[in-house]
Design an enzyme around this catalytic site. Sequence first.
Site, PDB file in Angstrom:
ATOM      1  N   ARG A  77      20.428  -7.011 -22.021  1.00 34.69           N
ATOM      2  CA  ARG A  77      19.773  -7.032 -20.704  1.00 34.69           C
ATOM      3  C   ARG A  77      19.355  -8.463 -20.375  1.00 34.69           C
ATOM      4  O   ARG A  77      18.966  -9.229 -21.267  1.00 34.69           O
ATOM      5  CB  ARG A  77      18.534  -6.137 -20.774  1.00 34.69           C
ATOM      6  N   THR A  86      26.844  -1.737 -10.745  1.00 33.72           N
ATOM      7  CA  THR A  86      26.769  -1.215 -12.105  1.00 33.72           C
ATOM      8  C   THR A  86      28.054  -0.481 -12.465  1.00 33.72           C
ATOM      9  O   THR A  86      28.715   0.098 -11.604  1.00 33.72           O
ATOM     10  CB  THR A  86      25.568  -0.261 -12.287  1.00 33.72           C
ATOM     11  N   THR A 127      25.777  -4.266 -15.600  1.00 29.38           N
ATOM     12  CA  THR A 127      25.417  -4.388 -14.181  1.00 29.38           C
ATOM     13  C   THR A 127      25.066  -5.807 -13.777  1.00 29.38           C
ATOM     14  O   THR A 127      24.668  -6.627 -14.606  1.00 29.38           O
ATOM     15  CB  THR A 127      24.213  -3.471 -13.855  1.00 29.38           C
ATOM     16  N   ASN A 187      23.061  -5.566 -11.122  1.00 29.22           N
ATOM     17  CA  ASN A 187      22.072  -4.846 -10.321  1.00 29.22           C
ATOM     18  C   ASN A 187      22.722  -4.409  -9.014  1.00 29.22           C
ATOM     19  O   ASN A 187      23.399  -3.396  -8.998  1.00 29.22           O
ATOM     20  CB  ASN A 187      20.786  -5.635 -10.099  1.00 29.22           C
ATOM     21  N   ASP A 193      14.526  -5.428 -10.579  1.00 32.00           N
ATOM     22  CA  ASP A 193      14.161  -4.220 -11.344  1.00 32.00           C
ATOM     23  C   ASP A 193      12.756  -4.289 -11.941  1.00 32.00           C
ATOM     24  O   ASP A 193      12.259  -3.295 -12.477  1.00 32.00           O
ATOM     25  CB  ASP A 193      15.170  -3.971 -12.471  1.00 32.00           C
ATOM     26  N   SER A 220      15.212  -0.950 -17.062  1.00 33.32           N
ATOM     27  CA  SER A 220      16.480  -0.431 -16.545  1.00 33.32           C
ATOM     28  C   SER A 220      16.478   1.096 -16.565  1.00 33.32           C
ATOM     29  O   SER A 220      15.677   1.724 -17.263  1.00 33.32           O
ATOM     30  CB  SER A 220      17.612  -0.940 -17.427  1.00 33.32           C
ATOM     31  N   SER A 221      17.415   1.673 -15.817  1.00 31.69           N
ATOM     32  CA  SER A 221      17.660   3.117 -15.905  1.00 31.69           C
ATOM     33  C   SER A 221      19.006   3.406 -16.563  1.00 31.69           C
ATOM     34  O   SER A 221      19.398   4.571 -16.662  1.00 31.69           O
ATOM     35  CB  SER A 221      17.654   3.731 -14.505  1.00 31.69           C
ATOM     36  N   GLY A 253      24.189   3.835 -10.649  1.00 29.33           N
ATOM     37  CA  GLY A 253      23.476   4.641  -9.655  1.00 29.33           C
ATOM     38  C   GLY A 253      21.992   4.357  -9.579  1.00 29.33           C
ATOM     39  O   GLY A 253      21.234   5.178  -9.064  1.00 29.33           O
ATOM     40  N   GLY A 254      21.545   3.205 -10.082  1.00 30.61           N
ATOM     41  CA  GLY A 254      20.125   2.874  -9.987  1.00 30.61           C
ATOM     42  C   GLY A 254      19.273   3.984 -10.570  1.00 30.61           C
ATOM     43  O   GLY A 254      19.529   4.475 -11.677  1.00 30.61           O
TER      44      GLY A 254
HETATM   45  O1  DON Z   1      19.360  -1.462 -14.663  1.00 32.69           O
HETATM   46  C1  DON Z   1      19.199  -0.698 -13.733  1.00 32.69           C
HETATM   47  O2  DON Z   1      18.670   0.383 -13.837  1.00 32.69           O
HETATM   48  C2  DON Z   1      19.723  -1.097 -12.367  1.00 32.69           C
HETATM   49  N1  DON Z   1      19.758  -2.513 -12.253  1.00 32.69           N
HETATM   50  C3  DON Z   1      21.047  -0.482 -12.172  1.00 32.69           C
HETATM   51  C4  DON Z   1      21.601  -0.752 -10.820  1.00 32.69           C
HETATM   52  C5  DON Z   1      22.597   0.231 -10.401  1.00 32.69           C
HETATM   53  O3  DON Z   1      22.963   1.132 -11.101  1.00 32.69           O
HETATM   54  C6  DON Z   1      23.113   0.098  -9.047  1.00 32.69           C
HETATM   55  N2  DON Z   1      24.006   1.175  -8.784  1.00 32.69           N
HETATM   56  N3  DON Z   1      24.679   1.773  -8.221  1.00 32.69           N
END
Ligand code: DON
Length: 557
Positions: free
Chosen positions: A92, A367, A385, A387, A409, A438-439, A459-460
């Site tokens: 990360r 991502t 990712t 982001n 984030d 992060s997720s 997918g955030g």
């Molecule tokens: O690390 C994370 O949780 C976010 N930066 C991920 C971003 C993400 O998945 C965007 N997606 N579609």
Amino acid sequence: MYRLLFVVITLLSVNLSIANTVTGTHGAVSTRSQIASDVGIAILEQGGNAADAAVAVGFALAVAYPSAGNIGGGGFFVLRMADGEVITLDARETAPLAASRDMYLDADGEVNRRLSMSTALSTGVPGSVAGLLALLERYGTLSREQVLEPAIRLAETGFELNEDLARQFTQNLRRMGSFPASIEIFSKNGTSYLAGDRWVQSDLAATLQRISDSGRDGFYAGRTADLLVAEMERNNGLISHADLIAYQPVWREAIHGTYRGYDIWSMPPASSGGVLLVQMLNMLEPHEIAEPGWGSQQASHLMIEAQKRAYADRARHLGDADFYPVPVAQLIGKGYAGQRFADFDPSSAKPSADIFAGSWPDEGTQTTHYSIMDSEGNAISVTTTLNSGYGNKMVVTDAGFLLNNEMGDFTPKVNTAGGYGLMGEEANLIAPGKRMLSSMTPTIVSEDGVNVLITGSPGGATIINTVFHVVVNFIDHRMGIADAVASPRFHHQWQPDSVRFEDGAFNTGVQRQLEAMGHSQVRSAGFGLGDANSISYDGETFTATSDPRNAGGASSY
Ligand code: DON
């Protein structure tokens, strides 16, 4: 000679058309890019193991899927090796040494989201290259030159853009206006690329060559580092040579849970993914899911209520555990899940306790997740990712790679939504050298010591719930991997108090029943939730599926 051999092997033995679901008995790779999946299989066929393939695929995605495949961002790796060893690698990004807690607040103490998402100040110190090289060094069998060769060749000679990439470039072009190096790469002198155009990335090829020649010094020192720091200085960013030299990926113990006899292995902090996934599965386990069935009111209600409680805990407890005491063991315990879910009412929804506003993100191409299994029984689950899709849209001049906007984030201010509308408190505030929460949830499921499923997703905020769905579909609903991935999903993240679903996620009438039980704002998401490029193994056959929501591809042999 080696290069020629590689090309011949690739052409002879890899299915070059786009494949969503494929089977094989020797190994499988599933990614967001058919080109990258084919690179992975070519490495396996050549005698490399899953680690070699994961590294080659990681670099190939940096060329073939620039939105999220990257060397300017970060990612997480979960490995379960043939001998049963399980380990994770945290690559990360970190906050630069000059970062500070309130760096995104204006004079009135309000959060300036443009700063945290769309400027050089949004960039964390990249971790991908250090991570990929650490993985290769510890578990790989091929040389650095061998695993980087396909990516370098791809960047040097280019490849034909498909509709998907050409459209993405056009969409992102208007947000690249202030970065000439980005316009240069993602357009033909300002004119959009079209499907069928050949896309060559000479600067990126040279950067990858430096990494091939010099290892981490090819990125974190020398010319690449000079170019990155110069880009930061031109745009008032914070990353310095000292940041780059100090960056280290970290090997960490996996989050381990069990669910109905299966072992669940996933990512620990700095991701919240593994903790929340295990928490939600623990909450579900005492309840019947298979019997009421997929899409039923009972199963959907149970999952939504588990999601709310887990995401509320995320806001309170989750952050970089090297900086904040995250109560991981407690959160993933079965006992805690029992207590946390004790107020579950099968007939009514519990309103999200708090009133902090969150906003719903647009789903996009940000991502990416990839999964790899080899014939020896090694499995690697990787999510990486920048982001946002194309990160902060800023390409490092003459180095040819995009920079992340991962700093978004962090929680910019206590009890304020950060990226993806996710609430946060103390645990995820900014500090120099700290990793933003992060997720991302790269996950491996094993049964009686055999790896049976690899999954993960972009997918955030929705990532963890996408993985939750795939695991529940696979274990409770006994779906094959293609259906487990394709089936529509839903998402609740505690704040806002709202269920977003993909069309068809509930059986007929269930949306109304959920509303009648008190679930508020049960709405169509309006976009696909996640992109879970996954693999299953039944003891004989690998089945790799790229998520049909997007234009990825799977390969096997
Ligand atoms: O690390 C994370 O949780 C976010 N930066 C991920 C971003 C993400 O998945 C965007 N997606 N579609």
